[in-house]
Design a protein around this motif. Structure first.
Motif, PDB file in Angstrom:
ATOM      1  N   PRO A  28       8.568  10.952  -7.207  1.00  0.00           N
ATOM      2  CA  PRO A  28       7.587   9.852  -6.791  1.00  0.00           C
ATOM      3  C   PRO A  28       7.684   8.644  -7.645  1.00  0.00           C
ATOM      4  CG  PRO A  28       6.511  12.000  -6.951  1.00  0.00           C
ATOM      5  CD  PRO A  28       8.040  12.133  -7.489  1.00  0.00           C
ATOM      6  N   LEU A  29       8.122   8.527  -8.847  1.00  0.00           N
ATOM      7  CA  LEU A  29       8.606   7.406  -9.496  1.00  0.00           C
ATOM      8  C   LEU A  29       9.431   6.584  -8.971  1.00  0.00           C
ATOM      9  CD1 LEU A  29       8.453   9.174 -13.121  1.00  0.00           C
ATOM     10  CD2 LEU A  29       7.045   7.297 -12.567  1.00  0.00           C
ATOM     11  N   MET A  30      10.639   7.290  -8.638  1.00  0.00           N
ATOM     12  CA  MET A  30      11.802   6.459  -7.995  1.00  0.00           C
ATOM     13  C   MET A  30      11.524   5.854  -6.902  1.00  0.00           C
ATOM     14  SD  MET A  30      14.818   8.931  -9.345  1.00  0.00           S
ATOM     15  CE  MET A  30      16.138   7.919  -8.932  1.00  0.00           C
ATOM     16  N   GLU A  31      10.760   6.641  -5.724  1.00  0.00           N
ATOM     17  CA  GLU A  31      10.196   5.893  -4.523  1.00  0.00           C
ATOM     18  C   GLU A  31       9.208   4.965  -4.788  1.00  0.00           C
ATOM     19  OE1 GLU A  31       8.709   9.661  -2.705  1.00  0.00           O
ATOM     20  OE2 GLU A  31      10.491  10.078  -1.604  1.00  0.00           O
ATOM     21  N   ALA A  32       8.428   5.003  -5.532  1.00  0.00           N
ATOM     22  CA  ALA A  32       7.470   4.031  -6.015  1.00  0.00           C
ATOM     23  C   ALA A  32       8.149   2.362  -6.516  1.00  0.00           C
ATOM     24  CB  ALA A  32       6.507   4.234  -7.049  1.00  0.00           C
ATOM     25  N   ARG A  33       9.194   3.092  -7.341  1.00  0.00           N
ATOM     26  CA  ARG A  33       9.869   1.856  -7.868  1.00  0.00           C
ATOM     27  C   ARG A  33      10.774   1.240  -7.143  1.00  0.00           C
ATOM     28  NH1 ARG A  33      14.234   2.604 -12.916  1.00  0.00           N
ATOM     29  NH2 ARG A  33      15.265   3.875 -11.236  1.00  0.00           N
ATOM     30  N   ASP A  34      11.621   1.807  -6.123  1.00  0.00           N
ATOM     31  CA  ASP A  34      12.138   1.445  -4.905  1.00  0.00           C
ATOM     32  C   ASP A  34      11.260   0.494  -4.098  1.00  0.00           C
ATOM     33  OD1 ASP A  34      14.179   2.437  -5.926  1.00  0.00           O
ATOM     34  OD2 ASP A  34      14.558   4.009  -4.787  1.00  0.00           O
ATOM     35  N   LYS A  35      10.128   0.834  -3.743  1.00  0.00           N
ATOM     36  CA  LYS A  35       9.056   0.124  -2.806  1.00  0.00           C
ATOM     37  C   LYS A  35       8.691  -1.191  -3.581  1.00  0.00           C
ATOM     38  CE  LYS A  35       9.220   3.432   0.315  1.00  0.00           C
ATOM     39  NZ  LYS A  35      10.045   3.070   1.546  1.00  0.00           N
ATOM     40  N   LEU A  94       0.744  -1.224   0.128  1.00  0.00           N
ATOM     41  CA  LEU A  94       0.041   0.035  -0.141  1.00  0.00           C
ATOM     42  C   LEU A  94       0.867   1.266  -0.050  1.00  0.00           C
ATOM     43  CD1 LEU A  94      -2.848   0.968   0.000  1.00  0.00           C
ATOM     44  CD2 LEU A  94      -2.937   0.918   2.505  1.00  0.00           C
ATOM     45  N   LEU A  95       2.035   1.324   0.619  1.00  0.00           N
ATOM     46  CA  LEU A  95       3.098   2.219   0.672  1.00  0.00           C
ATOM     47  C   LEU A  95       3.640   2.605  -0.706  1.00  0.00           C
ATOM     48  CD1 LEU A  95       4.694   4.477   2.282  1.00  0.00           C
ATOM     49  CD2 LEU A  95       6.260   2.417   2.758  1.00  0.00           C
ATOM     50  N   ALA A  96       3.796   1.445  -1.554  1.00  0.00           N
ATOM     51  CA  ALA A  96       4.019   1.804  -2.693  1.00  0.00           C
ATOM     52  C   ALA A  96       3.242   2.299  -3.820  1.00  0.00           C
ATOM     53  CB  ALA A  96       4.796   0.196  -3.224  1.00  0.00           C
ATOM     54  N   MET A  97       1.831   1.753  -3.487  1.00  0.00           N
ATOM     55  CA  MET A  97       0.935   2.004  -4.423  1.00  0.00           C
ATOM     56  C   MET A  97       0.707   3.608  -4.111  1.00  0.00           C
ATOM     57  SD  MET A  97       0.040   0.020  -6.549  1.00  0.00           S
ATOM     58  CE  MET A  97      -1.642   0.915  -7.096  1.00  0.00           C
ATOM     59  N   SER A  98       0.886   4.205  -2.728  1.00  0.00           N
ATOM     60  CA  SER A  98       0.655   5.530  -2.372  1.00  0.00           C
ATOM     61  C   SER A  98       1.677   6.490  -3.160  1.00  0.00           C
ATOM     62  CB  SER A  98       0.715   5.741  -0.999  1.00  0.00           C
ATOM     63  OG  SER A  98      -0.434   4.914  -0.185  1.00  0.00           O
ATOM     64  N   HIS A  99       2.873   5.912  -3.223  1.00  0.00           N
ATOM     65  CA  HIS A  99       3.917   6.781  -4.092  1.00  0.00           C
ATOM     66  C   HIS A  99       3.576   6.609  -5.511  1.00  0.00           C
ATOM     67  CE1 HIS A  99       6.655   7.858  -0.786  1.00  0.00           C
ATOM     68  NE2 HIS A  99       6.657   6.573  -0.601  1.00  0.00           N
ATOM     69  N   TYR A 100       3.415   5.556  -5.981  1.00  0.00           N
ATOM     70  CA  TYR A 100       2.666   5.305  -7.501  1.00  0.00           C
ATOM     71  C   TYR A 100       1.582   6.351  -7.685  1.00  0.00           C
ATOM     72  CZ  TYR A 100       1.196   2.950 -11.653  1.00  0.00           C
ATOM     73  OH  TYR A 100       0.899   2.689 -13.071  1.00  0.00           O
ATOM     74  N   GLN A 101       0.731   6.352  -7.126  1.00  0.00           N
ATOM     75  CA  GLN A 101      -0.653   7.387  -7.348  1.00  0.00           C
ATOM     76  C   GLN A 101      -0.141   8.734  -7.324  1.00  0.00           C
ATOM     77  OE1 GLN A 101      -3.358   6.012  -8.256  1.00  0.00           O
ATOM     78  NE2 GLN A 101      -3.536   4.034  -7.726  1.00  0.00           N
TER      79      GLN A 101
END
Length: 280
Positions: free
Chosen positions: A136-143, A118-125
């Motif tokens: 946000p892209l890089m944070e989501a990808r890392d998660k 859910l944390l990864a999805m929050s960054h992804y959104q």
């Protein structure tokens, strides 16, 4: 007479003590029962609000539930549900805050894999448009990568791989946008570096073929024919049927024309007949 007075006093004192002690006993009993009942009632209110489409009120009630019994299993569950409630109402910053708090406070909770997803999805959104910040892209990808490595046999890992592919497409599109801008400004070195980044870091995306062709073009116009031919060969070897290879081929073969084979009416009817027979 004295005996009657004494007896009356004893009766009055006893009655007074009894009157005072009984409410105290009832109050103590009510407190002991209400704490447990209040927790369940508060959680149910939160869940009902979420189901009825009021996630903002639900998030507040879930956090209230967490505070009532911080040492019980209700606490991590409520903290996670509060974060989810913020997520469904598009409050991604709040969702991220409460998810990070949940993961730090309850690292051994059985639902922690969902918390990470859910944390990864929050960054992804938070990803919007190809001109916006890459953070946000890089944070989501890392998660998502963390989920793949930590929980490889879960559905979360499968979905995370798919999300990483989408993120790479978006990141490649950003690189392409900047590279095209440099080409327009005739900043050749900067453009070359961007196109090479797409080829090296985002080789599975749809932008690779165009990037190779653009390198063929740039080196050709700069007079670096050997370098241009090297990338043209690379493009032909890997993407021989691509429109971008055809464009590169035309640079070195000015008289090249794409051959289009046209069927006459008789041949066309024959093919249609054969096709129809497959379904008879």
């Amino acid at each position: 007479m004295k005996f009657i007075i004494k007896l009356s006093l004893v009766f009055l004192i006893t009655f007074a003590l009894y009157s005072c002690s009984k409410p105290k006993e009832n109050i103590s009993l009510i407190k002991e029962i209400t704490q447990e009942e209040e927790l369940i009632t508060t959680y149910k209110k939160a869940l009902d609000s979420l189901n009825k489409g009021d996630p903002y009120y639900a998030s507040k009630k879930f956090l209230e539930t967490e505070m009532l019994f911080p040492q019980s299993d209700w606490a991590p569950k409520s903290a996670l549900m509060a974060a989810y409630s913020y997520y469904v109402q598009d409050y991604y910053a709040e969702s991220i805050f409460h998810l990070e708090r949940y993961l730090n406070t309850y690292p051994n909770d059985t639902r922690v894999s969902y918390g990470h997803f859910l944390l990864a999805m929050s960054h992804y959104q938070k990803i919007v448009g190809e001109k916006n910040d890459l953070k946000p892209l890089m944070e989501a990808r890392d998660k998502f990568q963390f989920i793949i490595e930590t929980y490889p046999n879960t559905d979360f890992a499968v979905d995370s791989k798919f999300k990483i592919d989408l993120i790479n497409e978006i990141m490649a599109s950003k690189e392409m946008y900047i590279a095209r801008h440099y080409v327009k400004k005739k900043k050749w070195i900067a453009a070359i570096n961007r196109f090479k980044t797409i080829i090296e870091d985002y080789e599975t995306t749809i932008y690779v073929e165009e990037s190779i062709h653009r390198l063929v073009e740039i080196y050709y116009y700069l007079g670096l024919l050997e370098e241009s031919k090297k990338y043209a060969s690379f493009l032909g070897y890997n993407y021989g049927s691509s429109q971008w290879y055809q464009a590169s081929y035309k640079l070195f073969n000015k008289d090249y024309e794409k051959k289009i084979v046209k069927l006459d009416k008789k041949e066309k009817k024959g093919i249609i007949k054969k096709f129809k027979k497959l379904f008879e």
